[in-house]
Design a protein around this motif. Structure first.
Motif, PDB file in Angstrom:
ATOM      1  N   PRO A  54       0.820  -1.220   0.000  1.00  0.00           N
ATOM      2  CA  PRO A  54       0.000   0.000   0.000  1.00  0.00           C
ATOM      3  C   PRO A  54       0.846   1.259   0.000  1.00  0.00           C
ATOM      4  CG  PRO A  54       0.092  -0.940   2.204  1.00  0.00           C
ATOM      5  CD  PRO A  54       0.785  -1.921   1.290  1.00  0.00           C
ATOM      6  N   THR A  55       0.318   2.301  -0.613  1.00  0.00           N
ATOM      7  CA  THR A  55       0.938   3.620  -0.558  1.00  0.00           C
ATOM      8  C   THR A  55      -0.077   4.583   0.046  1.00  0.00           C
ATOM      9  OG1 THR A  55       0.204   4.102  -2.826  1.00  0.00           O
ATOM     10  CG2 THR A  55       2.428   3.229  -2.547  1.00  0.00           C
ATOM     11  N   ALA A  56       0.396   5.499   0.878  1.00  0.00           N
ATOM     12  CA  ALA A  56      -0.486   6.448   1.542  1.00  0.00           C
ATOM     13  C   ALA A  56      -1.066   7.432   0.527  1.00  0.00           C
ATOM     14  CB  ALA A  56       0.274   7.197   2.633  1.00  0.00           C
ATOM     15  N   LEU A  57      -2.302   7.866   0.768  1.00  0.00           N
ATOM     16  CA  LEU A  57      -2.958   8.831  -0.093  1.00  0.00           C
ATOM     17  C   LEU A  57      -2.738  10.241   0.448  1.00  0.00           C
ATOM     18  CD1 LEU A  57      -6.419   7.084  -0.666  1.00  0.00           C
ATOM     19  CD2 LEU A  57      -4.411   7.029  -2.156  1.00  0.00           C
ATOM     20  N   GLU A  58      -2.467  11.166  -0.466  1.00  0.00           N
ATOM     21  CA  GLU A  58      -2.403  12.575  -0.092  1.00  0.00           C
ATOM     22  C   GLU A  58      -3.828  13.106  -0.066  1.00  0.00           C
ATOM     23  OE1 GLU A  58       0.096  14.388   0.869  1.00  0.00           O
ATOM     24  OE2 GLU A  58       1.536  12.743   0.652  1.00  0.00           O
ATOM     25  N   ALA A  59      -4.251  13.617   1.090  1.00  0.00           N
ATOM     26  CA  ALA A  59      -5.680  13.856   1.258  1.00  0.00           C
ATOM     27  C   ALA A  59      -6.104  15.313   1.391  1.00  0.00           C
ATOM     28  CB  ALA A  59      -6.184  13.081   2.485  1.00  0.00           C
ATOM     29  N   LYS A  60      -5.189  16.247   1.695  1.00  0.00           N
ATOM     30  CA  LYS A  60      -5.631  17.593   2.069  1.00  0.00           C
ATOM     31  C   LYS A  60      -6.446  18.268   0.966  1.00  0.00           C
ATOM     32  CE  LYS A  60      -2.781  20.165   4.411  1.00  0.00           C
ATOM     33  NZ  LYS A  60      -1.713  21.118   4.795  1.00  0.00           N
ATOM     34  N   SER A  61      -5.917  18.333  -0.246  1.00  0.00           N
ATOM     35  CA  SER A  61      -6.651  18.988  -1.329  1.00  0.00           C
ATOM     36  C   SER A  61      -7.900  18.201  -1.694  1.00  0.00           C
ATOM     37  CB  SER A  61      -5.755  19.157  -2.560  1.00  0.00           C
ATOM     38  OG  SER A  61      -5.325  17.901  -3.049  1.00  0.00           O
ATOM     39  N   THR A  62      -7.829  16.872  -1.578  1.00  0.00           N
ATOM     40  CA  THR A  62      -8.988  16.034  -1.875  1.00  0.00           C
ATOM     41  C   THR A  62     -10.108  16.276  -0.880  1.00  0.00           C
ATOM     42  OG1 THR A  62      -7.508  14.341  -2.759  1.00  0.00           O
ATOM     43  CG2 THR A  62      -9.745  13.658  -2.226  1.00  0.00           C
ATOM     44  N   ILE A  63      -9.760  16.439   0.382  1.00  0.00           N
ATOM     45  CA  ILE A  63     -10.758  16.713   1.414  1.00  0.00           C
ATOM     46  C   ILE A  63     -11.477  18.023   1.113  1.00  0.00           C
ATOM     47  CG2 ILE A  63     -11.066  17.347   3.841  1.00  0.00           C
ATOM     48  CD1 ILE A  63      -8.762  15.364   4.451  1.00  0.00           C
ATOM     49  N   ARG A  64     -10.722  19.058   0.806  1.00  0.00           N
ATOM     50  CA  ARG A  64     -11.343  20.358   0.507  1.00  0.00           C
ATOM     51  C   ARG A  64     -12.228  20.275  -0.727  1.00  0.00           C
ATOM     52  NH1 ARG A  64      -8.240  25.455  -0.173  1.00  0.00           N
ATOM     53  NH2 ARG A  64     -10.367  26.231   0.072  1.00  0.00           N
ATOM     54  N   ALA A  65     -11.759  19.581  -1.764  1.00  0.00           N
ATOM     55  CA  ALA A  65     -12.558  19.462  -2.982  1.00  0.00           C
ATOM     56  C   ALA A  65     -13.861  18.713  -2.709  1.00  0.00           C
ATOM     57  CB  ALA A  65     -11.749  18.749  -4.057  1.00  0.00           C
TER      58      ALA A  65
END
Length: 215
Positions: A54-65
């Motif tokens: 597994p690779t970690a997901l980058e979430a900050k911009s996705t959360i805002r969107a």
């Protein structure tokens, strides 16, 4: 310091705004860190018990969107933390026990699991072709704007990406896929051979090439 549900949802409301102050972004980082232990445990189980990488997901911009697109509350989102697993094909993606098996002795919710500490972690499962298509979509969005990933943007690029997506889906389903999808969204572009080997090679090439092109 842990935030109350009311504080989390008020933060989510502020994150929906076009302009966000640095203090709110720091508070979002603090909130996301509460999921770190659960995320690490899910990744450990996927590696050690399921044999995935597994690779970690980058979430900050996705959360805002997501907050701006939907009426969901920040406190109820199941993808604050997450990881991605890439498998060979739909057969591996839908293999018996995956992703329905209990992970971390938690409760599976679609592609999310609830770890023992009560935090939800999204597990995104893609086939190799789906992952290449998603990478390409990200690269196009880098060129033309984040909204492209969510259905907006130039119609010609959307039609091209939709055609690639339909071809990926047809190959994964094992269906006969008609030739006709172009390598580039240009009138004189060559067509792509619609079989798994050639399509994988082409998508790999586009992922490498696209960052080098002008917008």
């Amino acid at each position: 310091m842990s935030l109350s549900t009311t504080q989390i949802n008020r933060l989510g409301d502020r994150l929906r705004e076009e302009s966000v102050v640095e203090a709110d972004l720091r508070q979002l980082d603090d909130y996301r860190r509460q999921f770190a232990a659960a995320s690490a445990e899910v990744e450990r189980v996927l590696r050690e018990e399921f044999g995935h990488r597994p690779t970690a997901l980058e979430a900050k911009s996705t959360i805002r969107a997501k907050l701006r697109r939907e009426s969901t509350r920040l406190s109820t989102m199941h993808d604050i933390a997450g990881c991605r697993v890439v498998v060979q094909d739909r057969g591996a993606q839908r293999a018996r026990g995956w992703p329905r098996a209990a992970v971390c002795r938690g409760q599976v919710h679609r592609q999310s699991v609830e770890a023992e500490d009560g935090h939800w972690v999204e597990i995104q499962v893609r086939t190799e072709l789906e992952h290449l298509w998603a990478q390409l979509c990200e690269l196009v969005a880098d060129k033309v704007g984040l909204e492209f990933k969510y259905g907006a943007g130039r119609p010609d690029l959307r039609a091209w990406m939709n055609g690639l997506s339909e071809t990926v889906d047809g190959i994964e389903r094992g269906e006969a896929v008609a030739a006709g999808i172009k390598m580039f969204p240009l009138p004189d572009s060559p067509h792509i051979e619609p079989n798994r080997e050639h399509f994988t090679q082409t998508l790999n090439g586009l992922v490498v090439l696209l960052p080098k092109l002008e917008e």
